[in-house]
Motif scaffolding. Structure first.
Motif, PDB file in Angstrom:
ATOM      1  N   LYS A 176       0.800  -1.232   0.000  1.00 10.38           N
ATOM      2  CA  LYS A 176       0.000   0.000   0.000  1.00 10.38           C
ATOM      3  C   LYS A 176       0.829   1.278   0.000  1.00 10.38           C
ATOM      4  O   LYS A 176       0.267   2.376  -0.072  1.00 10.38           O
ATOM      5  CB  LYS A 176      -0.941  -0.005   1.202  1.00 10.38           C
ATOM      6  CG  LYS A 176      -1.823  -1.248   1.260  1.00 10.38           C
ATOM      7  CD  LYS A 176      -2.789  -1.239   2.417  1.00 10.38           C
ATOM      8  CE  LYS A 176      -3.898  -0.240   2.220  1.00 10.38           C
ATOM      9  NZ  LYS A 176      -4.922  -0.347   3.273  1.00 10.38           N
ATOM     10  N   SER A 180      -0.079   5.195   2.978  1.00 11.98           N
ATOM     11  CA  SER A 180      -1.430   4.732   2.664  1.00 11.98           C
ATOM     12  C   SER A 180      -2.466   5.303   3.620  1.00 11.98           C
ATOM     13  O   SER A 180      -3.641   5.439   3.268  1.00 11.98           O
ATOM     14  CB  SER A 180      -1.481   3.200   2.711  1.00 11.98           C
ATOM     15  OG  SER A 180      -1.129   2.721   4.008  1.00 11.98           O
ATOM     16  N   GLU A 183      -4.868   7.973   2.633  1.00  7.12           N
ATOM     17  CA  GLU A 183      -5.964   7.608   1.732  1.00  7.12           C
ATOM     18  C   GLU A 183      -7.054   6.806   2.436  1.00  7.12           C
ATOM     19  O   GLU A 183      -8.236   7.025   2.194  1.00  7.12           O
ATOM     20  CB  GLU A 183      -5.421   6.789   0.544  1.00  7.12           C
ATOM     21  CG  GLU A 183      -4.364   7.518  -0.274  1.00  7.12           C
ATOM     22  CD  GLU A 183      -4.898   8.759  -0.952  1.00  7.12           C
ATOM     23  OE1 GLU A 183      -6.106   8.764  -1.289  1.00  7.12           O
ATOM     24  OE2 GLU A 183      -4.134   9.720  -1.143  1.00  7.12           O
ATOM     25  N   ASP A 184      -6.665   5.846   3.281  1.00  4.33           N
ATOM     26  CA  ASP A 184      -7.679   4.959   3.853  1.00  4.33           C
ATOM     27  C   ASP A 184      -7.710   4.967   5.378  1.00  4.33           C
ATOM     28  O   ASP A 184      -8.257   4.064   6.005  1.00  4.33           O
ATOM     29  CB  ASP A 184      -7.502   3.526   3.351  1.00  4.33           C
ATOM     30  CG  ASP A 184      -6.110   2.966   3.642  1.00  4.33           C
ATOM     31  OD1 ASP A 184      -5.383   3.562   4.458  1.00  4.33           O
ATOM     32  OD2 ASP A 184      -5.753   1.937   3.047  1.00  4.33           O
ATOM     33  N   GLU A 188      -5.122   1.074  10.345  1.00  2.00           N
ATOM     34  CA  GLU A 188      -4.360  -0.120   9.979  1.00  2.00           C
ATOM     35  C   GLU A 188      -2.885   0.040  10.338  1.00  2.00           C
ATOM     36  O   GLU A 188      -2.267  -0.867  10.913  1.00  2.00           O
ATOM     37  CB  GLU A 188      -4.508  -0.411   8.488  1.00  2.00           C
ATOM     38  CG  GLU A 188      -3.752  -1.657   8.031  1.00  2.00           C
ATOM     39  CD  GLU A 188      -3.901  -1.937   6.546  1.00  2.00           C
ATOM     40  OE1 GLU A 188      -3.650  -3.074   6.129  1.00  2.00           O
ATOM     41  OE2 GLU A 188      -4.276  -0.996   5.790  1.00  2.00           O
ATOM     42  N   GLU A 302      -8.346  13.560   8.921  1.00  3.05           N
ATOM     43  CA  GLU A 302      -9.503  12.730   9.214  1.00  3.05           C
ATOM     44  C   GLU A 302     -10.515  13.472  10.078  1.00  3.05           C
ATOM     45  O   GLU A 302     -10.200  14.482  10.711  1.00  3.05           O
ATOM     46  CB  GLU A 302      -9.070  11.444   9.932  1.00  3.05           C
ATOM     47  CG  GLU A 302      -8.176  10.563   9.092  1.00  3.05           C
ATOM     48  CD  GLU A 302      -7.770   9.293   9.813  1.00  3.05           C
ATOM     49  OE1 GLU A 302      -7.182   8.425   9.161  1.00  3.05           O
ATOM     50  OE2 GLU A 302      -8.041   9.172  11.018  1.00  3.05           O
ATOM     51  N   GLN A 414     -17.446  13.476  -0.490  1.00  6.59           N
ATOM     52  CA  GLN A 414     -16.212  12.703  -0.539  1.00  6.59           C
ATOM     53  C   GLN A 414     -15.852  12.316  -1.969  1.00  6.59           C
ATOM     54  O   GLN A 414     -14.672  12.344  -2.355  1.00  6.59           O
ATOM     55  CB  GLN A 414     -16.353  11.449   0.328  1.00  6.59           C
ATOM     56  CG  GLN A 414     -16.386  11.732   1.817  1.00  6.59           C
ATOM     57  CD  GLN A 414     -16.654  10.487   2.643  1.00  6.59           C
ATOM     58  OE1 GLN A 414     -17.390   9.587   2.216  1.00  6.59           O
ATOM     59  NE2 GLN A 414     -16.087  10.426   3.835  1.00  6.59           N
TER      60      GLN A 414
END
Length: 456
Positions: A176, A180, A183-184, A188, A302, A414
């Motif tokens: 990723k 990463s 983006e997400d 994680e 975020e 979004q």
């Protein structure tokens, strides 16, 4: 947050006497600060670990094994809810002393390299040996590593670092990329670099000490107890209830922590002098502006509801509050609060209005639009500067607008409007339909005006 394990009475794995330990510490009597408690009568015993003794206990994944005063084994009937109430008005020093007395070498301080220096100072003032551990994620600021070194030298200790699993990190980065999380989301990466190493560290303990405070995030941490049975992590014995969590500064105001640090003249992270308040990994931490909450510098891309890494998930009061403490959030994501940016100088765009703005390639006037949610504390914080911006641009030919992007409109915002978190600010030039996203977290009127003037 970096976390670490050590003993104030161990150098290179050997136990020093209590008298030599006290000689190493800064003199505080001249400053009018309470002297360390007298522990001269406490017997300190060094232990030689043989192969047989190692086979009898699970290996603790720490840099060193330390010996503290012998303590009685924890009673099964310990009532930590009752103890938390009894210690509600106790000083951090008394709470720290109680924790170290009760668990001895089976408790450790979680050190993040920021205000957690206060925990080490309270531990030193008790006169008891203490252990410290820290999570080295591999992505910390250079200033944080420099602080670790300064703290070790100041207290004469060795911080015991926990590192993420190399295979897991390698898989994440190869699959990723290095960033990463932009983006997400950060969960994680934090799970691999922080939560899992912490889980391994705590499996070697019966209790741990954190620097959580209620005022760090009033919407989510307002009910942190002084002491509790940790519902999220397991301790040495394994299973639910096998780990106890202490929060000695839960009821302490952040300003009081800093007054204490200054009075004791202890090392602090140099990033604090550059506007950083809450300090984590380098890619995920920024300085905050005057008046902004300390958590706004963490994971700034975020929504405020995501500003936890998972280390203290059990102490999050209500994730549906989005961390702002400004009212209940409905199922559709909207909130029962008054609207903001409410002035004649700011155009309120509907869904058809913003869709038309997206389609226009030869608009007569440029537009600046804020995508907002009225319950968001960061949107509320920039209301004054955005209203002032609208006043300054009132006769300049630049339209200033707002579009409420939460609730039913969030998916659209979004997908079509580059919404990552609230607030998101877009500039629509005159000769193109493609909006330009404001890249900075600085939301004062001068910064916003400079952005507009550079593109108009």
């Amino acid at each position: 947050m970096a976390l670490a394990f050590t003993s104030s009475s161990v150098i290179h794995g050997s136990l020093s006497s209590s008298s030599s330990y006290e000689q190493q510490q800064p003199k505080v009597s001249q400053m009018g600060i309470t002297q360390p408690m007298d522990r001269s009568r406490i017997p300190l015993k060094a232990v030689n670990f043989t192969q047989r003794s190692l086979a009898m206990k699970p290996l603790v994944p720490l840099a060193a094994t330390i010996v503290a005063p012998e303590v009685e084994e924890k009673a099964e009937t310990d009532d930590y809810e009752k103890l938390a109430k009894e210690l509600t008005n106790a000083s951090p020093l008394k709470i720290m002393d109680k924790a170290l007395e009760k668990f001895g070498s089976e408790i450790a301080i979680a050190f993040s390299g920021a205000e957690d220096v206060a925990l080490l100072e309270y531990a030193r003032l008790t006169g008891r040996p203490f252990r410290v551990f820290s999570l080295d994620t591999g992505r910390l600021n250079p200033e944080t590593y420099q602080l670790f070194d300064a703290v070790e030298k100041h207290y004469g200790i060795h911080i015991e670092y926990m590192f993420p699993d190399a295979v897991e990190v390698q898989a994440l980065v190869r699959n990723k990329g290095l960033y990463s999380f932009y983006e997400d989301g950060h969960q994680e990466c934090c799970r691999i670099r922080k939560v899992r190493p912490l889980r391994r560290a705590l499996k070697g303990l019966r209790a741990w000490i954190t620097g959580q405070r209620k005022d760090q995030s009033p919407g989510t941490r307002s009910e942190i107890p002084i002491v509790q049975v940790d519902p999220s992590f397991e301790g040495l014995d394994g299973g639910v209830g096998s780990l106890v969590k202490w929060n000695p500064v839960a009821n302490v105001d952040g300003n009081d922590i800093w007054n204490f640090l200054r009075a004791m003249n202890v090392p602090v992270n140099s990033l604090h002098s550059q506007g950083y308040v809450s300090i984590g990994c380098e890619p995920c931490t920024r300085a905050v502006l005057p008046g902004q909450h300390e958590r706004e510098g963490r994971w700034w891309w975020e929504d405020s509801k995501a500003k936890e890494c998972g280390l203290h998930k059990a102490n999050i009061k209500d994730e549906s509050m989005n961390g702002n403490g400004n009212g209940a959030v409905h199922a559709n994501g909207s909130a029962a609060v008054a609207d903001i940016f409410d002035t004649n100088d700011i155009v309120s765009l509907s869904r058809p209005g913003i869709e038309n703005l997206l389609k226009l390639e030869n608009r007569r006037e440029p537009w600046i639009v804020v995508l907002y949610a009225p319950w968001c504390q960061f949107c509320q914080a920039m209301e004054g500067s955005y209203v002032e911006l609208a006043e300054k641009l009132a006769s300049s030919g630049v339209k200033v607008a707002k579009f409420r992007g939460d609730g039913e409109q969030k998916a659209f915002a979004q997908k079509e409007l580059q919404l990552g978190s609230f607030p998101t600010i877009l500039f629509f030039p005159r000769h193109t339909s493609q909006p330009i996203k404001y890249p900075s977290v600085k939301r004062d009127v001068d910064s916003l005006l400079a952005f507009v003037n550079a593109l108009r």
